[in-house]
Design a protein around this motif. Structure first.
Motif, PDB file in Angstrom:
ATOM      1  N   TYR A   1      19.610   0.880   9.767  1.00  0.00           N
ATOM      2  CA  TYR A   1      19.131   1.868   8.772  1.00  0.00           C
ATOM      3  C   TYR A   1      17.742   2.007   8.938  1.00  0.00           C
ATOM      4  CZ  TYR A   1      18.286   3.474   4.084  1.00  0.00           C
ATOM      5  OH  TYR A   1      17.747   4.229   2.867  1.00  0.00           O
ATOM      6  N   VAL A   2      17.132   3.208   8.892  1.00  0.00           N
ATOM      7  CA  VAL A   2      15.760   3.522   9.135  1.00  0.00           C
ATOM      8  C   VAL A   2      15.402   4.580   8.073  1.00  0.00           C
ATOM      9  CG1 VAL A   2      13.756   4.046  10.544  1.00  0.00           C
ATOM     10  CG2 VAL A   2      15.866   2.923  11.553  1.00  0.00           C
ATOM     11  N   GLU A   3      14.108   4.170   7.361  1.00  0.00           N
ATOM     12  CA  GLU A   3      13.678   5.161   6.356  1.00  0.00           C
ATOM     13  C   GLU A   3      12.295   5.136   6.503  1.00  0.00           C
ATOM     14  OE1 GLU A   3      14.062   6.225   1.775  1.00  0.00           O
ATOM     15  OE2 GLU A   3      15.318   4.589   2.433  1.00  0.00           O
ATOM     16  N   HIS A   4      11.819   6.482   6.567  1.00  0.00           N
ATOM     17  CA  HIS A   4      10.308   6.786   6.938  1.00  0.00           C
ATOM     18  C   HIS A   4       9.686   6.966   5.632  1.00  0.00           C
ATOM     19  CE1 HIS A   4      10.866   6.731  11.189  1.00  0.00           C
ATOM     20  NE2 HIS A   4      12.113   7.347  10.956  1.00  0.00           N
TER      21      HIS A   4
ATOM     22  N   SER B   1       0.882  -1.079   0.125  1.00  0.00           N
ATOM     23  CA  SER B   1      -0.159   0.033  -0.048  1.00  0.00           C
ATOM     24  C   SER B   1       0.722   1.189  -0.132  1.00  0.00           C
ATOM     25  CB  SER B   1      -0.981   0.070   1.005  1.00  0.00           C
ATOM     26  OG  SER B   1      -1.514   1.232   1.368  1.00  0.00           O
ATOM     27  N   TYR B   2       0.420   2.132  -0.962  1.00  0.00           N
ATOM     28  CA  TYR B   2       1.191   3.419  -0.800  1.00  0.00           C
ATOM     29  C   TYR B   2       0.880   4.223   0.469  1.00  0.00           C
ATOM     30  CZ  TYR B   2       1.802   8.457  -2.413  1.00  0.00           C
ATOM     31  OH  TYR B   2       1.718   9.786  -2.393  1.00  0.00           O
ATOM     32  N   PHE B   3       0.062   3.808   1.026  1.00  0.00           N
ATOM     33  CA  PHE B   3      -0.415   4.613   2.134  1.00  0.00           C
ATOM     34  C   PHE B   3      -0.001   3.864   3.629  1.00  0.00           C
ATOM     35  CE2 PHE B   3      -3.580   5.337  -1.030  1.00  0.00           C
ATOM     36  CZ  PHE B   3      -3.558   6.653  -0.818  1.00  0.00           C
ATOM     37  N   ASP B   4       0.953   2.791   3.404  1.00  0.00           N
ATOM     38  CA  ASP B   4       1.480   2.149   4.606  1.00  0.00           C
ATOM     39  C   ASP B   4       2.816   2.918   5.025  1.00  0.00           C
ATOM     40  OD1 ASP B   4       2.754   0.507   6.539  1.00  0.00           O
ATOM     41  OD2 ASP B   4       2.839  -1.226   5.283  1.00  0.00           O
ATOM     42  N   ARG B   5       2.814   3.506   6.132  1.00  0.00           N
ATOM     43  CA  ARG B   5       3.646   4.503   6.474  1.00  0.00           C
ATOM     44  C   ARG B   5       4.891   3.788   7.575  1.00  0.00           C
ATOM     45  NH1 ARG B   5      -0.996   7.272   5.551  1.00  0.00           N
ATOM     46  NH2 ARG B   5      -0.733   9.220   4.320  1.00  0.00           N
ATOM     47  N   THR B   6       4.748   2.446   7.558  1.00  0.00           N
ATOM     48  CA  THR B   6       5.771   1.706   8.292  1.00  0.00           C
ATOM     49  C   THR B   6       6.975   1.814   7.969  1.00  0.00           C
ATOM     50  OG1 THR B   6       4.000   0.238   8.737  1.00  0.00           O
ATOM     51  CG2 THR B   6       6.216  -0.588   9.018  1.00  0.00           C
TER      52      THR B   6
END
Length: 152
Positions: free
Chosen positions: A92-95, A74-79
């Protein structure tokens, strides 16, 4: 110089222009704080230009061929995307933020968005790089460039 993007070591109104090419914004949980700091160090009329991986990319697998052309998430999954070391520590973390999220972040920080550029794949580029190729690049943008101004 190395500094925390959320606490820049510069005086208010120090710069006419600030740029970030795939820099801090995708890697912080609170991008509005970073944008407010950039606004603070810009003079009135100053510009901030930043690029991020285009948010639509998050919906597709990281594959340059046909298998990378089908929506997989999903484009809307902000995980956040997180990579961990052997001890389970995040290295490494990318939001993920949608285009709408990015626009609202810019406005919430007191900046004005004057342009949003989505560069097209150049016709001369026949190379593959990571998940990108002419096949994929001709169909979806890989980069989003935001041009912002501090009005006052």
């Amino acid at each position: 110089m190395q500094a925390d993007a959320g606490a820049l070591p510069f005086a208010d109104g120090s710069f006419d222009l600030a740029c970030s090419a795939y820099g801090a914004l995708p890697f912080v949980a609170d991008p509005v704080q970073v944008l407010r700091e950039v606004r603070r160090v810009l003079r009135p009329g100053g510009r901030f230009v930043f690029s991020v991986t285009h948010p639509i990319r998050w919906a597709f697998p990281d594959e340059p061929g046909p298998e990378g052309l089908s929506v997989a998430a999903s484009y809307f999954d902000r995980t956040p995307y997180v990579e961990q070391d052997e001890q389970g520590r995040a290295v490494y973390v990318e939001h993920h933020r949608t285009l709408g999220d990015r626009v609202r972040d810019v406005v919430a920080a007191g900046l004005r968005l004057v342009d949003l550029v989505e560069p097209e794949w150049p016709a001369w580029n026949s190379q593959e790089w990571g998940g990108w190729s002419p096949l994929r690049g001709n169909l979806i943008p890989g980069t989003a460039i935001f041009v912002c101004v501090r009005d006052q």
